[in-house]
Structure formats: structure tokens, C-alpha cells
Design an enzyme around this catalytic site. Sequence first.
Site, PDB file in Angstrom:
ATOM      1  N   TYR A 162     -16.196  15.166  19.235  1.00  0.00           N
ATOM      2  CA  TYR A 162     -14.831  14.757  18.905  1.00  0.00           C
ATOM      3  C   TYR A 162     -14.725  14.170  17.503  1.00  0.00           C
ATOM      4  O   TYR A 162     -13.695  14.305  16.848  1.00  0.00           O
ATOM      5  CB  TYR A 162     -14.290  13.787  19.962  1.00  0.00           C
ATOM      6  CG  TYR A 162     -13.895  14.537  21.209  1.00  0.00           C
ATOM      7  CD1 TYR A 162     -12.652  15.147  21.294  1.00  0.00           C
ATOM      8  CD2 TYR A 162     -14.782  14.684  22.267  1.00  0.00           C
ATOM      9  CE1 TYR A 162     -12.292  15.878  22.420  1.00  0.00           C
ATOM     10  CE2 TYR A 162     -14.438  15.400  23.390  1.00  0.00           C
ATOM     11  CZ  TYR A 162     -13.182  16.002  23.465  1.00  0.00           C
ATOM     12  OH  TYR A 162     -12.841  16.733  24.573  1.00  0.00           O
ATOM     13  N   GLU A 206       0.822  -1.216   0.000  1.00  0.00           N
ATOM     14  CA  GLU A 206       0.000   0.000   0.000  1.00  0.00           C
ATOM     15  C   GLU A 206       0.855   1.265   0.000  1.00  0.00           C
ATOM     16  O   GLU A 206       0.353   2.361   0.271  1.00  0.00           O
ATOM     17  CB  GLU A 206      -0.913   0.010   1.237  1.00  0.00           C
ATOM     18  CG  GLU A 206      -1.773  -1.225   1.420  1.00  0.00           C
ATOM     19  CD  GLU A 206      -2.930  -1.308   0.439  1.00  0.00           C
ATOM     20  OE1 GLU A 206      -2.915  -0.578  -0.583  1.00  0.00           O
ATOM     21  OE2 GLU A 206      -3.846  -2.100   0.687  1.00  0.00           O
TER      22      GLU A 206
END
Length: 211
Positions: free
Chosen positions: A119, A73
Site C-alpha cells: 500500500y 503555507e
Amino acid sequence: MSESKIREEIVLLGKSMYDRGLTHGGTGNISVRLDDGWLLTPTGSSLGRLDPGRLSKLDWDGRHISGDKPSKEAMLHLAMYEERPTSGAVVHLHSTHSVAVSVLDGLDPDDLLPAITAYYAMRVGKLPLVPYYAPGDPDLAKAVRSFSGKHHAMLLAHHGPVVAGSDLNAAVDATEELEATAQLFLLIFQHKFKTLTPEQIAELQRRFPQR
């Protein structure tokens, strides 16, 4: 921070995420920007058993400089850095609840998760879905690149989250917030629920800019 300290931090945070079930087996990868290139966890490595001396080091052309063979990746991480020059780290996991959200039908692909908590709005914000490509496919990196100019966090369909941050702690914090919100969403999404208002989200983004 010295390169040796950064290597130790990757090992420490990788093990922390592994021990808490945020990744499993040999899945997931972490990268951090350096002055002379970037570090990446090696291919097939477990985030719970990393060796700081064996982390892959690459240059900005994606060439392998030292350490073990880099994750397949690597180009996904490089795309994030090239489109987000202020990002200091990238975290990619196969975290269970986030992957579950990535395969749900009927969600908005431009913004998968609602702002359930302050959050989440502060650390993640708008979360797009990247269409499915096989892991390591060059087209996956191209797709990530197309989103990363506007988004520091995204969810790969049938795969998992990719999150950039100003440093490794910021990237890990945002990744963990995404996974926690995905878990919460899966608990409540078949029920009526309230989200933060657009005005509340805008105020949070003004007071707490994403790192």
C-alpha cells in the site's frame, strides 16, 4: 460535489486526522481545488475545530477572496496545484513519525522510505526530502515546486509531509499511509528487513495507478 459539501468534507477529515493524533495544536493545513479557486484552512486553525463557513477561499493568483486569513503555507499549496493540474487536494501535516524520518541522517534524500508494504508503493511511491526552509518562507514554496512536477508526495525536512491527490480522500489516504509506513520504518530500520522487489513495485504501479 458542491462547494458546501467540500467544506463539510474538509472539516470532517480534518477532525478525523486530529482526533487520531496525525496532527496537533494549530499545525497542518488542507486545501481543495474548486471551479472558481480553492479552499484552504485558515492560519493558526486547529484541524480538529474547523468551521466550514470560515475556511479561506483564494483565487489562482493566490489572492484571498473570502473567509478567515489563509495559512502562511498557502504558496506551498499553490505550487503543488500549478505543477500538478490534475490534483484536486493537498494535505500538509506535522505528523510525528514522518517528521522523525525527515531528520534522520544517512537516508537517501531522493527516496527516503523503502517499499515495506504494497500500500505504501501504491499510494505514495518514491518520497523525496525537501531541504529545510522556515515555515512560510517563499523559498520553501519554490523548493516544493521543483519536486512536485514528478512527485505527488514529499517530506519537508524538520517539518512534515506534503501530499497531493486527485481528491481530498485520495490525498488523506496517501498521507495516512506515509505516516503509518514512517512509524513502521522507525520500528525496524536498525534491523535487517526485506522490501518489495522493483518488479513487484512496478506491477503494483501498473495495476493501481496513484490517484
